[in-house]
Design an enzyme around this catalytic site. Structure first.
Site, mmCIF file in Angstrom:
data_model
loop_
_atom_site.group_PDB
_atom_site.id
_atom_site.type_symbol
_atom_site.label_atom_id
_atom_site.label_comp_id
_atom_site.label_asym_id
_atom_site.label_seq_id
_atom_site.Cartn_x
_atom_site.Cartn_y
_atom_site.Cartn_z
ATOM 1 N N TYR A 136 83.718 20.943 -46.410
ATOM 2 C CA TYR A 136 84.780 21.955 -46.503
ATOM 3 C C TYR A 136 84.259 23.374 -46.257
ATOM 4 O O TYR A 136 85.008 24.343 -46.446
ATOM 5 C CB TYR A 136 85.448 21.863 -47.887
ATOM 6 C CG TYR A 136 86.037 20.495 -48.177
ATOM 7 C CD1 TYR A 136 87.285 20.133 -47.670
ATOM 8 C CD2 TYR A 136 85.334 19.547 -48.928
ATOM 9 C CE1 TYR A 136 87.825 18.880 -47.925
ATOM 10 C CE2 TYR A 136 85.862 18.281 -49.189
ATOM 11 C CZ TYR A 136 87.106 17.958 -48.681
ATOM 12 O OH TYR A 136 87.631 16.715 -48.926
ATOM 13 N N ASP A 137 83.001 23.522 -45.848
ATOM 14 C CA ASP A 137 82.402 24.855 -45.651
ATOM 15 C C ASP A 137 83.252 25.793 -44.790
ATOM 16 O O ASP A 137 83.353 26.986 -45.114
ATOM 17 C CB ASP A 137 81.003 24.728 -45.013
ATOM 18 C CG ASP A 137 79.933 24.367 -46.033
ATOM 19 O OD1 ASP A 137 80.224 24.402 -47.243
ATOM 20 O OD2 ASP A 137 78.806 24.049 -45.616
ATOM 21 N N ALA B 122 73.698 14.092 -44.005
ATOM 22 C CA ALA B 122 72.661 14.893 -43.343
ATOM 23 C C ALA B 122 72.696 16.350 -43.812
ATOM 24 O O ALA B 122 71.651 17.004 -43.899
ATOM 25 C CB ALA B 122 72.844 14.825 -41.833
ATOM 26 N N GLY B 123 73.904 16.861 -44.129
ATOM 27 C CA GLY B 123 74.018 18.246 -44.602
ATOM 28 C C GLY B 123 73.303 18.433 -45.936
ATOM 29 O O GLY B 123 72.582 19.409 -46.151
ATOM 30 N N LYS B 124 73.490 17.468 -46.821
ATOM 31 C CA LYS B 124 72.812 17.548 -48.122
ATOM 32 C C LYS B 124 71.299 17.440 -47.954
ATOM 33 O O LYS B 124 70.542 18.149 -48.614
ATOM 34 C CB LYS B 124 73.279 16.402 -49.031
ATOM 35 C CG LYS B 124 74.692 16.533 -49.551
ATOM 36 C CD LYS B 124 74.928 15.412 -50.559
ATOM 37 C CE LYS B 124 76.343 15.353 -51.065
ATOM 38 N NZ LYS B 124 76.527 14.258 -52.032
ATOM 39 N N THR C 21 70.648 10.039 -50.376
ATOM 40 C CA THR C 21 71.947 10.381 -49.790
ATOM 41 C C THR C 21 71.914 10.078 -48.298
ATOM 42 O O THR C 21 70.878 10.190 -47.665
ATOM 43 C CB THR C 21 72.296 11.865 -49.999
ATOM 44 O OG1 THR C 21 73.551 12.138 -49.346
ATOM 45 C CG2 THR C 21 71.259 12.795 -49.430
ATOM 46 N N ASP D 228 75.584 14.609 -56.440
ATOM 47 C CA ASP D 228 76.993 14.271 -56.314
ATOM 48 C C ASP D 228 77.751 15.572 -56.467
ATOM 49 O O ASP D 228 77.444 16.386 -57.348
ATOM 50 C CB ASP D 228 77.459 13.240 -57.339
ATOM 51 C CG ASP D 228 78.754 12.578 -56.856
ATOM 52 O OD1 ASP D 228 78.699 11.813 -55.875
ATOM 53 O OD2 ASP D 228 79.817 12.863 -57.429
ATOM 54 N N SER D 229 78.706 15.781 -55.591
ATOM 55 C CA SER D 229 79.335 17.098 -55.549
ATOM 56 C C SER D 229 80.774 16.979 -55.107
ATOM 57 O O SER D 229 81.225 15.917 -54.677
ATOM 58 C CB SER D 229 78.549 18.002 -54.599
ATOM 59 O OG SER D 229 78.241 17.323 -53.399
HETATM 60 P P1 IMP Z 1 79.602 12.873 -52.436
HETATM 61 O O1 IMP Z 1 78.803 13.770 -53.358
HETATM 62 O O2 IMP Z 1 78.727 12.097 -51.534
HETATM 63 O O3 IMP Z 1 80.617 12.068 -53.172
HETATM 64 O O4 IMP Z 1 80.400 13.821 -51.439
HETATM 65 C C1 IMP Z 1 80.700 15.135 -51.744
HETATM 66 C C2 IMP Z 1 81.756 15.665 -50.783
HETATM 67 O O5 IMP Z 1 82.151 16.954 -51.289
HETATM 68 C C3 IMP Z 1 81.203 15.930 -49.385
HETATM 69 O O6 IMP Z 1 81.402 14.845 -48.526
HETATM 70 C C4 IMP Z 1 82.025 17.140 -48.961
HETATM 71 O O7 IMP Z 1 83.270 16.720 -48.503
HETATM 72 C C5 IMP Z 1 82.224 17.892 -50.259
HETATM 73 N N1 IMP Z 1 81.116 18.865 -50.453
HETATM 74 C C6 IMP Z 1 80.131 18.807 -51.366
HETATM 75 N N2 IMP Z 1 79.285 19.834 -51.231
HETATM 76 C C7 IMP Z 1 79.734 20.540 -50.184
HETATM 77 C C8 IMP Z 1 79.253 21.720 -49.557
HETATM 78 O O8 IMP Z 1 78.204 22.286 -49.869
HETATM 79 N N3 IMP Z 1 80.003 22.161 -48.535
HETATM 80 C C9 IMP Z 1 81.159 21.558 -48.119
HETATM 81 N N4 IMP Z 1 81.620 20.438 -48.651
HETATM 82 C C10 IMP Z 1 80.913 19.930 -49.701
#
Ligand code: IMP
Length: 200
Positions: A159-160, A21-23, A18, A77-78
């Protein structure tokens, strides 16, 4: 989990597939105890997220990284599913409204929900551990809560600042990484992976 966990020994190299950086912070914090050598992408290209489910997109990223690097790879993926928007933005959360960054996406979401009394939403995370030979393990976690009418807090990402989990008064962005991790969608998916590794 969709297939049996394969135990990875202490010191095994694992790519974290990924660019978010947050992930990366949350994955590294959750899996520290396993002793894996977590590596960043360092220039490795990731495929476009062309799937329509979290599982498909996580598998695309993890399998591509595992194949290219020749070592196991982890991907998450989230997304955020908003009840009043029929589950949108879901898998498209990172591109919601074609907005360029977290702050603009938050403003866009607030605008879409202006005047809306139903603020229910949930986060979903699917974490996939893929091996270079094609073996894939899938872990899923969810977190339900509600969306505020304005942002609060500086921690976390995405969106935290708008999201208050059920049973909480703080947004995810007002929590420490440890407190978020203990209840979050990603924390739960990663706890599943940890438990599977420990019993494999
Ligand atoms: P992807 O999984 O890279 O397609 O991106 C997932 C997106 O979902 C992120 O860029 C955030 O906008 C949102 N998202 C997923 N997990 C979180 C979280 O833990 N906190 C806040 N936003 C999240």
């Amino acid at each position: 989990m969709t297939s049996e966990a394969r135990r990875l020994e202490d010191g095994t190299r694992v790519v974290v597939a990924t660019g978010n950086a947050g992930k990366v912070r949350e994955i590294a914090a959750a899996l520290g105890g396993l002793g894996w050598q977590l590596e960043g992408l360092s220039g490795l290209p990731l495929p476009d997220e062309t799937g329509t489910t979290y599982e498909e997109n996580a598998a695309l990223k993890a399998c591509a990284a595992a194949l290219m690097r020749g070592v196991p790879a982890l991907a998450d993926d989230s997304g955020l599913e908003v009840a009043a928007l029929d589950g949108q933005p879901g898998v498209y959360s990172a591109r919601f409204g074609n907005r360029a960054n977290d702050n603009e996406r938050n403003l866009y979401l607030l605008e879409k929900l202006r005047g809306q009394r139903d603020r229910r939403a949930r986060f979903v995370s699917v974490v996939i551990l893929a091996h270079p030979d094609g073996h894939v393990e899938t872990y899923r976690g969810e977190l339900t809560g509600r969306l505020l009418e304005g942002p609060r807090g500086e921690s976390g990402f995405g969106y935290d600042p708008l999201f208050v989990p059920d049973g909480e008064t703080r947004t995810l962005a007002e929590m420490t990484l440890e407190d978020k991790q203990a209840i979050s969608h990603r924390g739960r998916a990663l706890a599943g992976l940890l438990a599977a590794q420990r019993s494999a």
